[in-house]
Scaffold this active site. Sequence first.
Site, PDB file in Angstrom:
ATOM      1  N   ARG A   1       0.863  -1.188   0.000  1.00  0.00           N
ATOM      2  CA  ARG A   1       0.000   0.000   0.000  1.00  0.00           C
ATOM      3  C   ARG A   1       0.897   1.234   0.000  1.00  0.00           C
ATOM      4  O   ARG A   1       1.468   1.608   1.013  1.00  0.00           O
ATOM      5  CB  ARG A   1      -0.906  -0.009   1.240  1.00  0.00           C
ATOM      6  CG  ARG A   1      -1.609   1.322   1.470  1.00  0.00           C
ATOM      7  CD  ARG A   1      -2.657   1.280   2.553  1.00  0.00           C
ATOM      8  NE  ARG A   1      -2.190   0.864   3.859  1.00  0.00           N
ATOM      9  CZ  ARG A   1      -1.538   1.639   4.734  1.00  0.00           C
ATOM     10  NH1 ARG A   1      -1.208   2.876   4.413  1.00  0.00           N
ATOM     11  NH2 ARG A   1      -1.201   1.170   5.914  1.00  0.00           N
TER      12      ARG A   1
ATOM     13  N   HIS B   1      -3.716   4.382   4.660  1.00  0.00           N
ATOM     14  CA  HIS B   1      -4.761   3.378   4.864  1.00  0.00           C
ATOM     15  C   HIS B   1      -6.104   3.914   4.375  1.00  0.00           C
ATOM     16  O   HIS B   1      -6.841   3.229   3.665  1.00  0.00           O
ATOM     17  CB  HIS B   1      -4.843   3.013   6.347  1.00  0.00           C
ATOM     18  CG  HIS B   1      -5.919   2.042   6.676  1.00  0.00           C
ATOM     19  ND1 HIS B   1      -5.864   0.722   6.321  1.00  0.00           N
ATOM     20  CD2 HIS B   1      -7.091   2.200   7.332  1.00  0.00           C
ATOM     21  CE1 HIS B   1      -6.951   0.101   6.732  1.00  0.00           C
ATOM     22  NE2 HIS B   1      -7.714   0.985   7.346  1.00  0.00           N
TER      23      HIS B   1
ATOM     24  N   TYR C   1       4.347   6.432  10.798  1.00  0.00           N
ATOM     25  CA  TYR C   1       4.747   5.087  11.205  1.00  0.00           C
ATOM     26  C   TYR C   1       5.555   4.344  10.143  1.00  0.00           C
ATOM     27  O   TYR C   1       6.068   3.257  10.411  1.00  0.00           O
ATOM     28  CB  TYR C   1       3.508   4.243  11.569  1.00  0.00           C
ATOM     29  CG  TYR C   1       2.445   4.165  10.486  1.00  0.00           C
ATOM     30  CD1 TYR C   1       2.573   3.280   9.409  1.00  0.00           C
ATOM     31  CD2 TYR C   1       1.304   4.968  10.534  1.00  0.00           C
ATOM     32  CE1 TYR C   1       1.606   3.208   8.421  1.00  0.00           C
ATOM     33  CE2 TYR C   1       0.330   4.897   9.552  1.00  0.00           C
ATOM     34  CZ  TYR C   1       0.480   4.015   8.497  1.00  0.00           C
ATOM     35  OH  TYR C   1      -0.469   3.943   7.514  1.00  0.00           O
TER      36      TYR C   1
END
Length: 380
Positions: free
Chosen positions: A267, A271, A280
């Site tokens: 990805r 998200h 992160y």
Amino acid sequence: MNFSSDARSGPVVESSPEFVQLITPEGERISNPELDPWVADVTDAQLTAWYEDMVVVRRIDTEATALQRQGELGLWPPLLGQEAAQVGSSRATRDDDFIFPSYRENAVAYVRGVPFADIVRVWRGNAQSGWDPYKHQLAAPNIIIGAQTLHAVGWGVGAKYDGVDSVAVTYFGDGATSEGDVNEAMVFAASFQAPVVFFCQNNHWAISEPVGLQAVQSIADRAPGFGIPSLRVDGNDVLAVVAATRLALDRARRGDGPTFIEAVTYRMGPHTTADDPTRYRDKAELEAWKLRDPILRLQRLLDSLGLLTPELEARTQAKADEVAAELRAGCINMPDPEPLTVFDNVYATPNATLEKERDQYAAYLSSFDSSNTTSNGGRS
């Protein structure tokens, strides 16, 4: 990667840290004796069509992201980087197969012929489901993580009892494999030998949690424990994804039960548009995966075959721009739903409780009409 077989389940991929690949990131076509037969009939026209699919889908994705940033959508789950996994697997299905997605399978919706505005309808808050599931053999987006796998198994068992060779295909992410629903679905699918393809898009991040925190071995290794054969495939390689999905669909149609596919992809975006992956995720990791871009990979293969002509590029870009313009217009001009339609399609058949709630809500809404507003001094 080696295949083995048994009388009940047919070909099985033994556990391996690697994955099946037919096109390298550099665009080189490599051979795999187990999967090559499943794509032996693929034509140049199909390769260029899949290239167009992926370019158009990425354009849908970027346009929808822009619409969300501009306040036209409440939320959007980008699929940037996962185009090959979704296009390749959905192009391998038949029209009578039923697909049970999660919430990121916008490329699958495109392949299934969902109108462009309907792809974003639920994200604009205008409907409980963006499209008619039975018209496209595609269930509504499922926000409850992993629940769609149970629905797929139920449908698959029904198809088996009906004596048809249609197959249920269900999509989910790496994070969903830690949910009870997915594991329970595999128990039932194996027990009933249901015609189901479990398609896991391992995009390496379950929101902000890396896959390594919940899977100390490859995710594909889990399925054989349930009695389900599995394949681990390069999810950024559209040809390998097509081959793996065709193999799994064939097993199901022959009555050999479910198959689990782990498509290893990435990805590249957030998200959802509510997420900030820079908090992160290491930038170097993203840059490394950009070199494995699924569109760039197929583009390089087409170029090596002499198929990447200026005409193809111009035609593909024009199609992408046309789709994006139609998506934007459909989104912005989408009428607001009538308030009472919130009760539509909640149950398959009407019932007294729902009708009572509808009447109560209608009475509540009527209290805001012009006469009441005037008599209350303009208050609402």
